[in-house]
Design a protein around this motif. Structure first.
Motif, PDB file in Angstrom:
ATOM      1  N   LEU A   1       0.653  -1.147   0.345  1.00 24.11           N
ATOM      2  CA  LEU A   1       0.020   0.290  -0.181  1.00 24.11           C
ATOM      3  C   LEU A   1       0.908   0.936   0.034  1.00 24.11           C
ATOM      4  N   MET A   2       0.546   2.183  -1.183  1.00 19.78           N
ATOM      5  CA  MET A   2       1.816   3.411  -1.011  1.00 19.78           C
ATOM      6  C   MET A   2       0.454   4.508  -0.502  1.00 19.78           C
ATOM      7  N   MET A   3       1.070   5.390   0.257  1.00 17.18           N
ATOM      8  CA  MET A   3       0.324   6.382   0.910  1.00 17.18           C
ATOM      9  C   MET A   3       1.071   7.742   0.465  1.00 17.18           C
ATOM     10  N   THR A   4       0.170   8.456   0.387  1.00 12.33           N
ATOM     11  CA  THR A   4       0.708  10.155  -0.292  1.00 12.33           C
ATOM     12  C   THR A   4      -0.878  10.875   0.884  1.00 12.33           C
ATOM     13  N   HIS A   5      -0.265  11.706   1.191  1.00 16.05           N
ATOM     14  CA  HIS A   5      -0.667  12.743   1.049  1.00 16.05           C
ATOM     15  C   HIS A   5      -0.316  14.554   1.111  1.00 16.05           C
ATOM     16  N   GLU A   6      -1.409  15.116   0.947  1.00 13.83           N
ATOM     17  CA  GLU A   6      -0.894  16.429   0.449  1.00 13.83           C
ATOM     18  C   GLU A   6      -1.713  17.402   1.848  1.00 13.83           C
ATOM     19  N   PRO A   7      -0.630  18.109   2.858  1.00  8.78           N
ATOM     20  CA  PRO A   7      -1.430  18.837   3.730  1.00  8.78           C
ATOM     21  C   PRO A   7      -2.416  20.411   2.852  1.00  8.78           C
ATOM     22  N   PHE A   8      -3.174  21.254   2.820  1.00  8.78           N
ATOM     23  CA  PHE A   8      -3.626  22.399   2.677  1.00  8.78           C
ATOM     24  C   PHE A   8      -1.935  23.051   3.257  1.00  8.78           C
ATOM     25  N   LYS A   9      -1.841  23.111   4.129  1.00  6.20           N
ATOM     26  CA  LYS A   9      -1.129  24.035   5.000  1.00  6.20           C
ATOM     27  C   LYS A   9       0.559  23.578   5.634  1.00  6.20           C
ATOM     28  N   SER A  10       1.362  25.228   5.252  1.00  7.59           N
ATOM     29  CA  SER A  10       2.931  23.967   5.954  1.00  7.59           C
ATOM     30  C   SER A  10       2.938  23.412   7.087  1.00  7.59           C
ATOM     31  N   GLU A  11       2.207  23.916   7.762  1.00  6.48           N
ATOM     32  CA  GLU A  11       1.916  22.560   9.012  1.00  6.48           C
ATOM     33  C   GLU A  11       1.398  21.198   8.654  1.00  6.48           C
ATOM     34  N   SER A  12       2.997  20.253   9.174  1.00  3.24           N
ATOM     35  CA  SER A  12       2.625  18.743   8.656  1.00  3.24           C
ATOM     36  C   SER A  12       1.697  17.920   9.211  1.00  3.24           C
ATOM     37  N   MET A  13       1.333  17.454   9.072  1.00  2.91           N
ATOM     38  CA  MET A  13       0.705  16.316  10.142  1.00  2.91           C
ATOM     39  C   MET A  13       0.919  14.574   9.835  1.00  2.91           C
ATOM     40  N   ALA A  14       2.449  14.856   9.297  1.00  2.00           N
ATOM     41  CA  ALA A  14       2.987  13.685   8.713  1.00  2.00           C
ATOM     42  C   ALA A  14       2.533  12.271   9.887  1.00  2.00           C
ATOM     43  N   GLU A  15       2.815  12.649  11.265  1.00  2.00           N
ATOM     44  CA  GLU A  15       2.643  11.995  12.052  1.00  2.00           C
ATOM     45  C   GLU A  15       1.695  11.506  12.214  1.00  2.00           C
ATOM     46  N   ALA A  16       0.202  11.806  12.295  1.00  2.00           N
ATOM     47  CA  ALA A  16      -1.344  11.431  12.470  1.00  2.00           C
ATOM     48  C   ALA A  16      -1.316  10.436  11.229  1.00  2.00           C
ATOM     49  N   PHE A  17      -0.549  11.387  10.032  1.00  2.00           N
ATOM     50  CA  PHE A  17      -0.850  10.298   9.024  1.00  2.00           C
ATOM     51  C   PHE A  17      -0.612   9.371   8.697  1.00  2.00           C
ATOM     52  N   GLN A  18       0.262   8.740   9.262  1.00  2.00           N
ATOM     53  CA  GLN A  18       0.780   7.782   8.938  1.00  2.00           C
ATOM     54  C   GLN A  18       0.765   6.806  10.072  1.00  2.00           C
ATOM     55  N   VAL A  19       0.614   7.469  11.082  1.00  2.00           N
ATOM     56  CA  VAL A  19      -0.781   6.046  12.420  1.00  2.00           C
ATOM     57  C   VAL A  19      -1.523   5.956  11.749  1.00  2.00           C
ATOM     58  N   ALA A  20      -2.682   6.969  10.915  1.00  2.00           N
ATOM     59  CA  ALA A  20      -4.032   6.390  10.358  1.00  2.00           C
ATOM     60  C   ALA A  20      -3.209   5.529   8.657  1.00  2.00           C
ATOM     61  N   ALA A  21      -2.392   5.531   8.327  1.00  2.00           N
ATOM     62  CA  ALA A  21      -2.588   5.428   7.507  1.00  2.00           C
ATOM     63  C   ALA A  21      -2.029   3.439   7.868  1.00  2.00           C
ATOM     64  N   GLN A  22      -1.224   3.619   8.394  1.00  2.00           N
ATOM     65  CA  GLN A  22      -0.578   2.121   9.055  1.00  2.00           C
ATOM     66  C   GLN A  22      -2.420   1.440   9.270  1.00  2.00           C
ATOM     67  N   ARG A  23      -2.592   2.034  10.586  1.00  2.00           N
ATOM     68  CA  ARG A  23      -3.707   1.488  10.685  1.00  2.00           C
ATOM     69  C   ARG A  23      -4.924   0.590   9.326  1.00  2.00           C
ATOM     70  N   TYR A  24      -4.694   1.256   8.207  1.00  2.00           N
ATOM     71  CA  TYR A  24      -5.297   1.466   7.708  1.00  2.00           C
ATOM     72  C   TYR A  24      -4.656   0.217   6.591  1.00  2.00           C
ATOM     73  N   GLY A  25      -3.273   0.254   6.157  1.00  2.00           N
ATOM     74  CA  GLY A  25      -2.625  -0.881   6.182  1.00  2.00           C
ATOM     75  C   GLY A  25      -3.147  -2.718   6.756  1.00  2.00           C
ATOM     76  N   LYS A  26      -2.944  -2.204   7.906  1.00  2.00           N
ATOM     77  CA  LYS A  26      -3.501  -3.186   8.446  1.00  2.00           C
ATOM     78  C   LYS A  26      -5.137  -3.918   8.435  1.00  2.00           C
ATOM     79  N   PHE A  27      -6.103  -2.720   8.381  1.00  2.00           N
ATOM     80  CA  PHE A  27      -6.938  -3.315   7.773  1.00  2.00           C
ATOM     81  C   PHE A  27      -6.908  -4.464   6.638  1.00  2.00           C
ATOM     82  N   LEU A  28      -5.869  -3.562   5.491  1.00  2.00           N
ATOM     83  CA  LEU A  28      -5.921  -4.630   4.077  1.00  2.00           C
ATOM     84  C   LEU A  28      -5.365  -5.821   3.875  1.00  2.00           C
ATOM     85  N   GLY A  29      -4.764  -5.551   5.431  1.00  2.00           N
ATOM     86  CA  GLY A  29      -3.415  -6.774   5.369  1.00  2.00           C
ATOM     87  C   GLY A  29      -2.483  -6.436   4.183  1.00  2.00           C
TER      88      GLY A  29
END
Length: 75
Positions: free
Chosen positions: A41-69
């Motif tokens: 699973l390749m995940m990409t995010h595009e935040p609207f502001k310069s502040e990054s939510m990379a860590e929270a996005f990665q946590v959510a993406a890992q949960r999504y990957g686990k769901f998909l196996g």
């Protein structure tokens, strides 16, 4: 929910076809995309502001990957 200046980023062409959105505290703060290649699973995010939510996005993406196996890689 959505700052009007970002409307084209969420719904290009304003045609009713929406990209997947990242929501925080009731506000749309970015978009994300997924691609599945070779059982990964390749995940990409595009935040609207310069502040990054990379860590929270990665946590959510890992949960999504686990769901998909599937293992997750980030672009």
């Amino acid at each position: 929910m959505l700052d009007p200046q970002h409307a084209q980023k969420v719904c290009p062409g304003l045609n009713g076809v929406f990209f997947p959105m990242i929501v925080s505290d009731g506000q749309i703060i970015g978009t994300w995309k997924r691609t599945i290649k070779k059982n990964t699973l390749m995940m990409t995010h595009e935040p609207f502001k310069s502040e990054s939510m990379a860590e929270a996005f990665q946590v959510a993406a890992q949960r999504y990957g686990k769901f998909l196996g599937l293992p997750v890689l980030f672009n």
